[in-house]
Design an enzyme around this catalytic site. Sequence first.
Site, PDB file in Angstrom:
ATOM      1  N   GLN A   1       0.838  -1.202   0.000  1.00 10.29           N
ATOM      2  CA  GLN A   1       0.000   0.000   0.000  1.00 10.29           C
ATOM      3  C   GLN A   1       0.873   1.252   0.000  1.00 10.29           C
ATOM      4  O   GLN A   1       0.606   2.211  -0.738  1.00 10.29           O
ATOM      5  CB  GLN A   1      -0.928  -0.009   1.211  1.00 10.29           C
ATOM      6  CG  GLN A   1      -1.944  -1.141   1.159  1.00 10.29           C
ATOM      7  CD  GLN A   1      -2.797  -1.212   2.409  1.00 10.29           C
ATOM      8  OE1 GLN A   1      -2.591  -0.472   3.368  1.00 10.29           O
ATOM      9  NE2 GLN A   1      -3.751  -2.124   2.410  1.00 10.29           N
TER      10      GLN A   1
ATOM     11  N   ASP B   1      -2.470 -11.707   4.241  1.00  8.82           N
ATOM     12  CA  ASP B   1      -3.930 -11.693   4.409  1.00  8.82           C
ATOM     13  C   ASP B   1      -4.491 -13.096   4.649  1.00  8.82           C
ATOM     14  O   ASP B   1      -5.658 -13.244   5.022  1.00  8.82           O
ATOM     15  CB  ASP B   1      -4.605 -11.082   3.169  1.00  8.82           C
ATOM     16  CG  ASP B   1      -4.327  -9.587   3.053  1.00  8.82           C
ATOM     17  OD1 ASP B   1      -3.876  -8.982   4.040  1.00  8.82           O
ATOM     18  OD2 ASP B   1      -4.559  -9.026   1.970  1.00  8.82           O
TER      19      ASP B   1
HETATM   20  C1  S3P Z   1      -2.858  -4.637  -0.017  1.00 14.33           C
HETATM   21  C2  S3P Z   1      -1.663  -4.764   0.645  1.00 14.33           C
HETATM   22  C3  S3P Z   1      -1.542  -5.427   1.947  1.00 14.33           C
HETATM   23  C4  S3P Z   1      -2.767  -6.267   2.292  1.00 14.33           C
HETATM   24  C5  S3P Z   1      -4.039  -5.568   1.975  1.00 14.33           C
HETATM   25  C6  S3P Z   1      -4.118  -5.201   0.514  1.00 14.33           C
HETATM   26  C7  S3P Z   1      -2.871  -3.932  -1.315  1.00 14.33           C
HETATM   27  O1  S3P Z   1      -1.364  -4.447   2.947  1.00 14.33           O
HETATM   28  O2  S3P Z   1      -2.732  -6.659   3.641  1.00 14.33           O
HETATM   29  O3  S3P Z   1      -5.162  -6.380   2.279  1.00 14.33           O
HETATM   30  O4  S3P Z   1      -3.867  -4.060  -2.061  1.00 14.33           O
HETATM   31  O5  S3P Z   1      -1.885  -3.248  -1.618  1.00 14.33           O
HETATM   32  P1  S3P Z   1       0.089  -3.776   3.236  1.00 14.33           P
HETATM   33  O6  S3P Z   1       0.617  -3.325   1.968  1.00 14.33           O
HETATM   34  O7  S3P Z   1      -0.170  -2.657   4.194  1.00 14.33           O
HETATM   35  O8  S3P Z   1       0.894  -4.875   3.858  1.00 14.33           O
END
Ligand code: S3P
Length: 440
Positions: free
Chosen positions: A173, A319
């Site tokens: 993210q 996840d």
């Molecule tokens: C996601 C990244 C993950 C994941 C989330 C979706 C994404 O989080 O846990 O459900 O779509 O980029 P983080 O990047 O914070 O680890």
Amino acid sequence: MLKVRPLEKLGPVLEVPGDKSCSHRAAILAGLSDGECTVTNFLPSEDCLNTLHAMEQLGVKVEELRRGPWGPLDLKIQGTSMTLSAPEGDIDCGNSGTGMRLLAGVLAAQDFESRLIGDASLQSRPMGRVMKPLGEMGANFVAEGEKAGCAPLRVKGGSVRPLRYRMPVASAQVKSAILLAGLFADGKTTVIQPAVTRDHTERMLSDFGIECEFNGDEISVVGGQMPEATDIQVPGDFSSSAFWLVAAAASEGSNLRIENVGLNPTRTALLTVLRRMGAKITTEEQDHSGSEPIGDIIVEGGVLRGTEILPAEVPNLIDEVPVLAVAAALAEGKTSIRNAKELRVKETDRISAVVNNLRAIGVEVEEFEDGMVITGGRPLQAAEIESHGDHRIAMAFAIAGLFLPEGEMVIPNSACIATSYPGFEDSLEAIRTGKEARLS
Ligand code: S3P
């Protein structure tokens, strides 16, 4: 309220709805593109519909072409050529950390003020991780939440500078927020990741004609490139398939085919882990458009044994940990899941939620700050599960319900499942009773 009774006979075939991560990104990149994009199999879950709606608030035109009861949702999205307009009112990201963090990246570069809000869970999640790098690029953020560094976020965007940033946590993210802001910067923006994280943003950028540069653990994008309109086929969500993978892997004699699932290797570490635990899993990749691999997963059930999750595997199954913990409870021996401190800042503290619910169903588990060690193999006990409003906790323990020797698993707070998996309950009942579970 969801009540799950023990498995009768596992159904043979299942389809899962569209991928959550890809749906968020498709809404954003199609909305920034220079023309009309058709997005097929968009996930019609609350999280992704919130991001789609956010793009509409920012001036993007969206038309529904087709909507099944649980998906697929096919959309026509008219891009804005990277010219968004100021939203009326707050942008509500609901429960979605992905929505809020990715939109923060886009809004950091806009010449207007906006405000991102979310539900109680989202308002307790750390936003400093995106505010810091985006602030270094020139955006001005005010975290207005009761908890320091948390939403609501007021964003005063503007012209952003390119950035070279080493992420302190392995987060797709954060990486994506910076790359999206970097699209608007004059020069090259580079993110350095401490471990490989899901690469949907990089892949989808290339689908839109924008090449990222890769150099070891560095990913760069040169700003000023316009995303060229394209059609996106969203794969089935691997994380949604994980619930059925575990259900099939742990039930002897079962044989399940899950169709049209995204097989991006930055998402599928659970396959490696379940194989190590003794599951028989094969994949059949198909021809597909776009850069995301898609295929069927075929699982044969058997006796599982415990395993140790490797540190490098953690970001690529983060996840799936709640349902992996259920697999561990069903496996003989110990399973160690460590180096997973990030779970404490997901939709809920998933370490504490999993540990407490496992104990409630009679499983021996030791809690650590960064994970848990589970001793499996004892019969599960029926209990009332506390989901904490977290979709993946609710679904993981629904799967545990299939393996009760008697009684039923009761999950009172199960409405949260709609944030990522509309139709889960119908699929669960079909699969539990030997039927096919198709979406349309
Ligand atoms: C996601 C990244 C993950 C994941 C989330 C979706 C994404 O989080 O846990 O459900 O779509 O980029 P983080 O990047 O914070 O680890």
